[in-house]
Every structure is written in structure tokens, then in C-alpha cells.
Scaffold this motif. Structure first.
Motif, mmCIF file in Angstrom:
data_model
loop_
_atom_site.group_PDB
_atom_site.id
_atom_site.type_symbol
_atom_site.label_atom_id
_atom_site.label_comp_id
_atom_site.label_asym_id
_atom_site.label_seq_id
_atom_site.Cartn_x
_atom_site.Cartn_y
_atom_site.Cartn_z
ATOM 1 N N GLU A 176 0.796 -1.462 -0.062
ATOM 2 C CA GLU A 176 -0.141 0.248 -0.303
ATOM 3 C C GLU A 176 1.059 0.730 -0.186
ATOM 4 O OE1 GLU A 176 -4.320 2.242 2.780
ATOM 5 O OE2 GLU A 176 -2.676 0.249 3.095
ATOM 6 N N ALA A 177 2.077 1.168 0.817
ATOM 7 C CA ALA A 177 2.634 2.388 0.779
ATOM 8 C C ALA A 177 3.393 2.780 -0.694
ATOM 9 C CB ALA A 177 3.869 1.649 2.098
ATOM 10 N N TRP A 197 4.086 9.121 1.192
ATOM 11 C CA TRP A 197 4.096 8.798 2.427
ATOM 12 C C TRP A 197 1.802 8.452 2.487
ATOM 13 C CZ3 TRP A 197 4.577 15.437 2.058
ATOM 14 C CH2 TRP A 197 6.075 15.243 2.620
ATOM 15 N N MET A 198 2.323 8.226 3.769
ATOM 16 C CA MET A 198 0.160 7.613 4.198
ATOM 17 C C MET A 198 -0.147 8.455 5.311
ATOM 18 S SD MET A 198 -0.118 3.813 2.962
ATOM 19 C CE MET A 198 0.334 2.921 4.442
ATOM 20 N N PRO A 199 -1.116 8.934 4.852
ATOM 21 C CA PRO A 199 -1.472 10.154 5.638
ATOM 22 C C PRO A 199 -2.195 8.687 7.059
ATOM 23 C CG PRO A 199 -3.701 9.675 4.354
ATOM 24 C CD PRO A 199 -2.293 8.946 3.681
ATOM 25 N N ASN A 207 1.847 13.054 9.189
ATOM 26 C CA ASN A 207 1.662 11.695 7.513
ATOM 27 C C ASN A 207 2.474 10.479 7.824
ATOM 28 O OD1 ASN A 207 0.554 12.307 5.226
ATOM 29 N ND2 ASN A 207 2.126 14.443 5.377
ATOM 30 N N TRP A 208 2.622 9.271 7.424
ATOM 31 C CA TRP A 208 2.697 7.955 7.569
ATOM 32 C C TRP A 208 4.537 7.892 6.418
ATOM 33 C CZ3 TRP A 208 3.618 5.159 11.757
ATOM 34 C CH2 TRP A 208 2.331 4.919 13.268
ATOM 35 N N PHE A 226 7.024 8.415 11.791
ATOM 36 C CA PHE A 226 5.800 8.675 12.337
ATOM 37 C C PHE A 226 5.455 10.395 12.624
ATOM 38 C CE2 PHE A 226 1.956 9.610 15.952
ATOM 39 C CZ PHE A 226 1.195 9.675 14.437
ATOM 40 N N GLY A 227 5.616 10.813 11.332
ATOM 41 C CA GLY A 227 5.886 12.376 11.582
ATOM 42 C C GLY A 227 7.537 12.176 10.897
#
Length: 290
Positions: A176-177, A197-199, A207-208, A226-227
Motif C-alpha cells: 500500500e505504501a 507518504w500515507m496520511p 503522515n506516515w 510517524f511524522g
């Protein structure tokens, strides 16, 4: 008497005159063929030089072309490293690499740090270590099959299951990423880094961040932020695909669900990773590792 001498003198002079004329004619006849022959030879030489004459500058250009051709043949071929060859191409991207692992009728697996991931047909399995509420290190085996997801904590003697599908298998998270829009690509000492990035669902401003590192055509590392804070860092090794027929019915240990041996809890809901993990309140009574 005098007339006699005069007569002899005239005869002698006439003889000399005739001899001179004869000598002149003889010399002229002998030089004419020689001169003609010399002119013919000169003419032949001139014709030969005219036919073989090269246009000005053309001979130099031909020599330069021949020299360049020889030098080109002698030049060593430039070597291109595998990481450079894949740079910026689909073959070198993390998503392509991950998708190529999953092939029909194949069992595939890979290792990371002290965990493993396995998949064959409709069954997934993953082993890893995590921490409980007091920081104890717990080994977890997770298996998804026939619509259910099982978490086996052998050290704590517990088995917990939920309805499937699971959303937190490492392989699925990476797929997914890596499917997101690429944010940056950077060449590092250890390979080429690709960032996606994933929110974070609870805060769109956070963002992750997933940083995949590829080297020699293989995924070697994954850093998850994480951030701005590093949350997980995985090192990968021994990626492999095995035809199902080569297993000859053998079921790898990672897929084995030991039902009937541990305390079991089964839920009709799904576990989406937003809640505390099922091992969070399972305590071993062991000292916490620093």
C-alpha cells in the motif's frame, strides 16, 4: 705546280665539309628517338600521378577516421552498477519488486530483523517480536486463513482470533505504501532510497513516511516514520520463491495453528490495528529488557 696544290686543298676541304654534314645528320638522327622516348616516359609518369592524386585534406580526414575507429575498438566498455541501472526505472522500484514476489502457484517468503513473512495461495503468516504493556518482549505468530486471523502468543499460552481480513501484515502495508505517489528519491551509501507518504487517519497534518532502500535490485531496508519520529526500522534478507509442487504437501511451521493447546479467545469483529494489540495485557512475569 701551284695549281696542283690548290686542287688538292679544295678536294680535302670539300671532303671535310661533307664529313661534317654526315656527322651532323648522324647525331640528329640518334638524338631524336631518345628525346621522344624521354617525353613519352615523362607523359606516362604524369598520367599515373594524376590518377592517384587525393583531394587536398581528404587524406588527412580518412586517416583520422581510421585512427578513431581503432581507438574506439580498444576503449574498455563502461561498467554500470546494478543500482545505477535500476535508478529511475520500473524494475528498480519497491512496488515492482514486491509485486514480483507474489506469483501464482508459488510459496514466497522473506526475513526481516528477527521476523519472517510467508504466503502461499490464500494463506498468510508472519512472525515477529513486540512488547506488552509493561515492556516485556513477546513473540507473536500471526496467521490468516479461511476468513479468520489468528494471533498465537506461545510464551503467554494464549491464542486470539478475529474476523478477516487483517490490515497489518507487513507485506500488505509495504504494498500500500509503495503504491502511493513518490515523494523523493535519493542515492545513499547503502543504496537508493524511495520515500512515500500515507496520511494518519486521525490527523491529516501528520503522515506516515515509508522509506524503502533498494540495493542491487533487492529491497534491503524499510524505515517507517510517524511524522518526524522513527517508528520502525527493518532490515530484509533471504527473499525466496518456491513452486508449490516442490513443497510436496509440507506445511511450513509459520502456517501451523496450534488450536486446543492454549487458552483461546475468538471474536466476531475485525482487528484493524487501531486498538491495543491482543498481547498488550499478556504478562510473562519476566524482567523487562533495556
Amino acid at each position: 705546280m701551284l695549281n696542283k696544290y690548290i686542287k688538292k686543298f679544295r678536294i680535302k676541304a670539300w671532303t671535310v665539309f661533307l664529313s661534317g654534314i654526315a656527322l651532323f645528320l648522324l647525331t640528329a638522327c640518334s638524338e631524336a628517338p631518345l628525346k621522344e622516348s624521354s617525353e613519352q616516359v615523362h607523359q606516362l609518369v604524369g598520367e599515373y600521378e594524376t590518377e592517384s592524386e587525393v583531394e587536398p585534406g581528404k587524406e588527412v580526414a580518412v586517416e583520422q577516421e581510421e585512427q578513431e575507429a581503432v581507438e574506439k575498438e580498444l576503449e574498455p566498455e563502461e561498467e554500470t552498477s546494478q543500482s545505477d541501472a535500476h535508478l529511475g526505472t520500473d524494475e528498480g522500484l519497491p512496488l515492482t519488486f514486491l509485486e514480483n514476489l507474489h506469483q501464482p502457484n508459488y510459496y514466497f517468503t522473506f526475513g526481516y530483523d528477527d521476523g519472517t513473512y510467508c504466503q502461499m495461495e490464500g494463506t498468510k503468516a508472519q512472525t515477529f517480536y513486540s512488547r506488552n504493556a509493561i515492556g516485556e518482549r513477546i513473540h507473536v505468530q500471526k496467521v490468516e486463513e479461511e476468513g479468520r486471523v489468528y494471533y498465537i502468543m506461545a510464551d503467554a499460552g494464549k491464542l486470539v482470533s478475529y474476523q478477516g481480513p487483517a490490515t497489518d501484515f507487513l507485506y500488505d502495508i509495504m504494498l500500500e505504501a509503495a503504491s502511493q505517489e513518490q515523494q523523493q528519491q535519493k542515492v545513499l551509501a547503502e543504496g537508493t532510497m524511495y520515500e512515500y507518504w500515507m496520511p494518519f487517519h486521525h490527523d491529516e497534518e501528520i503522515n506516515w513516511r515509508y522509506q524503502f532502500v533498494m540495493a542491487n535490485g533487492t529491497l534491503t531496508e524499510l524505515r517507517i516514520f510517524f511524522g518526524e519520529n522513527l517508528w520502525q526500522h527493518h532490515h530484509f534478507h533471504h527473499f525466496g520463491n518456491i513452486p508449490m509442487e516442490d513443497l510436496e504437501g509440507y506445511l511450513p511451521d509459520a502456517f501451523h495453528i496450534p488450536q486446543g493447546f492454549y487458552e483461546e479467545e475468538h471474536y466476531d469483529a475485525t482487528y484493524d490495528g487501531e486498538k491495543a494489540p491482543p498481547w498488550w495485557e499478556m504478562f510473562l512475569g519476566e524482567p523487562v529488557e533495556e
